[in-house]
Motif scaffolding. Structure first.
Motif, mmCIF file in Angstrom:
data_model
loop_
_atom_site.group_PDB
_atom_site.id
_atom_site.type_symbol
_atom_site.label_atom_id
_atom_site.label_comp_id
_atom_site.label_asym_id
_atom_site.label_seq_id
_atom_site.Cartn_x
_atom_site.Cartn_y
_atom_site.Cartn_z
ATOM 1 N N GLY A 188 0.142 2.965 -13.665
ATOM 2 C CA GLY A 188 0.416 2.297 -12.657
ATOM 3 C C GLY A 188 -0.067 1.561 -11.897
ATOM 4 N N SER A 189 -1.911 1.272 -12.645
ATOM 5 C CA SER A 189 -3.043 0.408 -11.886
ATOM 6 C C SER A 189 -3.595 -0.330 -12.577
ATOM 7 C CB SER A 189 -4.320 1.682 -11.337
ATOM 8 O OG SER A 189 -2.949 2.230 -10.185
ATOM 9 N N VAL A 200 -7.600 -2.282 -8.776
ATOM 10 C CA VAL A 200 -7.680 -3.201 -7.695
ATOM 11 C C VAL A 200 -6.076 -3.805 -7.440
ATOM 12 C CG1 VAL A 200 -9.908 -4.252 -9.174
ATOM 13 C CG2 VAL A 200 -7.912 -4.259 -10.499
ATOM 14 N N SER A 201 -5.919 -3.100 -8.278
ATOM 15 C CA SER A 201 -4.070 -3.282 -7.770
ATOM 16 C C SER A 201 -3.358 -2.448 -8.321
ATOM 17 C CB SER A 201 -3.816 -4.636 -8.654
ATOM 18 O OG SER A 201 -3.556 -4.490 -9.679
ATOM 19 N N GLY A 202 -1.937 -1.689 -7.682
ATOM 20 C CA GLY A 202 -1.419 -0.712 -8.123
ATOM 21 C C GLY A 202 -1.655 0.207 -7.550
ATOM 22 N N LYS A 203 -1.611 1.485 -8.021
ATOM 23 C CA LYS A 203 -1.666 3.017 -7.528
ATOM 24 C C LYS A 203 -3.447 3.228 -7.217
ATOM 25 C CE LYS A 203 2.051 4.952 -10.234
ATOM 26 N NZ LYS A 203 2.778 6.055 -11.126
ATOM 27 N N LYS A 204 -3.314 3.747 -6.041
ATOM 28 C CA LYS A 204 -4.829 3.858 -5.603
ATOM 29 C C LYS A 204 -5.119 4.940 -6.548
ATOM 30 C CE LYS A 204 -8.063 4.411 -2.699
ATOM 31 N NZ LYS A 204 -8.700 3.700 -2.667
ATOM 32 N N VAL A 205 -7.046 3.957 -7.224
ATOM 33 C CA VAL A 205 -7.233 5.289 -7.769
ATOM 34 C C VAL A 205 -8.704 4.960 -7.398
ATOM 35 C CG1 VAL A 205 -8.319 5.347 -10.761
ATOM 36 C CG2 VAL A 205 -5.978 4.881 -9.680
ATOM 37 N N SER A 206 -9.900 6.887 -7.423
ATOM 38 C CA SER A 206 -10.656 6.678 -7.410
ATOM 39 C C SER A 206 -11.484 7.400 -7.597
ATOM 40 C CB SER A 206 -10.983 6.292 -5.865
ATOM 41 O OG SER A 206 -12.872 6.715 -5.018
ATOM 42 N N ARG A 207 -12.039 7.491 -8.410
ATOM 43 C CA ARG A 207 -12.353 8.761 -9.913
ATOM 44 C C ARG A 207 -13.714 8.319 -10.390
ATOM 45 N NH1 ARG A 207 -7.788 9.027 -12.718
ATOM 46 N NH2 ARG A 207 -7.937 7.329 -13.626
ATOM 47 N N SER A 208 -14.403 9.235 -10.727
ATOM 48 C CA SER A 208 -15.745 9.567 -11.624
ATOM 49 C C SER A 208 -15.836 10.461 -12.703
ATOM 50 C CB SER A 208 -17.405 10.454 -10.213
ATOM 51 O OG SER A 208 -17.282 9.114 -9.242
ATOM 52 N N VAL A 209 -16.313 9.722 -13.847
ATOM 53 C CA VAL A 209 -16.577 10.737 -15.029
ATOM 54 C C VAL A 209 -17.667 11.073 -15.772
ATOM 55 C CG1 VAL A 209 -15.246 10.319 -16.738
ATOM 56 C CG2 VAL A 209 -14.264 9.161 -15.179
#
Length: 276
Positions: free
Chosen positions: A157-158, A189-198
């Motif tokens: 969704g992002s 950059v658009s859509g659902k919020k994502v902030s993740r470290s892999v």
């Protein structure tokens, strides 16, 4: 505002590293296993992965088509080197494309199953060799995940951007071994919020003179937006089918770790075609 600045700075830093001049002193041995993340070859893969959700919640099946292509001249041709552990480390740059067809099965509280199938999110990655010699190398890049799923349930969704960097150490854990830890930061950059470290903790051992390989690959993941963490661990056994032609296959079982893991276990099987 500060969080946005950190994201942009990390992105610009990795892009700057990727476009620096490449230093290469040794020419690597020809490797058609496709296991070295900073050895850029032509690579076409077809694979199937199944993830079994925890608490008997259902499963996700992914059918994936992947293509990798080196961009630019071969480093061995640029430098005219023929000796060393790593002859022919591929090209300066690499493009990777992946397309998915997914089937999602969800079990409700009454154990009734609903199934949705269709196209998943598409992703593309650009990488560059910033430095490499016979002992180690570094390859930064930028990956994009695009919200192309035919059904909202089959994608994130992002639209996501993800700076990534791998550092490879050769023969550190024995002859014909590679230790190549990587880090990727994903943000929407658009859509659902994502902030993740892999974090990609990647070990590979080439066995039987290149006819087989073993990969041990733990991946701790920190979801900053939801303030959770979990991990997945994969073990891959690979085998050359037609070594001179670069045709190989592998099986890759794995499992999830942590209270917030999305699945209990996964299993992947693939066929690869690797050439220069």
């Amino acid at each position: 505002m500060k969080k946005v600045n950190i994201k942009l700075l990390s992105l610009l830093l990795l892009i700057a590293i990727a476009t620096t001049a490449i230093a290469q002193k040794e020419k690597p041995k020809k490797d058609n296993t496709g296991t070295n993340p900073i050895n850029f070859t032509y690579d076409y893969r077809l694979y199937w992965e199944m993830q079994q959700f925890k608490d008997n919640g259902g499963s996700l099946n992914k059918r994936v088509m992947e293509f990798r292509a080196p961009l630019g001249r071969d480093l061995a041709n640029v430098l005219g080197k023929t000796e060393g552990f790593l002859p022919n480390l591929g090209s300066r740059y690499q493009l990777r494309l992946r397309a998915y067809y997914n089937t999602l099965s969800i079990n409700d509280t009454n154990q009734k199953t609903s199934t949705t199938s269709g196209i998943g999110d598409f992703d593309a990655r650009f990488m560059a060799i910033a430095y490499a010699n016979k002992k180690w190398g570094i390859a930064p890049g930028l990956e994009g995940f695009f919200n192309t799923a035919s059904n909202d349930l089959l994608g994130s969704g992002s639209n996501i951007l993800a700076p990534v960097v791998f550092v490879g150490f050769f023969n550190l854990l024995g002859k014909h071994s590679i230790f190549a830890p990587g880090y990727q930061y994903q943000f929407n950059v658009s859509g659902k919020k994502v902030s993740r470290s892999v974090f990609d903790i990647y070990f590979v051992w080439i066995l039987a003179k290149g006819k087989n390989w073993l990969i041990f690959n733990p991946q701790p993941i920190i979801d900053h937006h939801n303030d959770i963490a979990f991990a997945q661990v994969d073990v891959e056994w690979g085998f050359m089918i037609v070594p001179k032609s670069g045709i190989s296959g592998y099986i890759r079982p794995g499992f999830g770790i942590g209270e917030h893991r999305p699945f209990n276990y996964n299993f992947e099987v693939a066929i690869k075609f690797v050439w220069r």
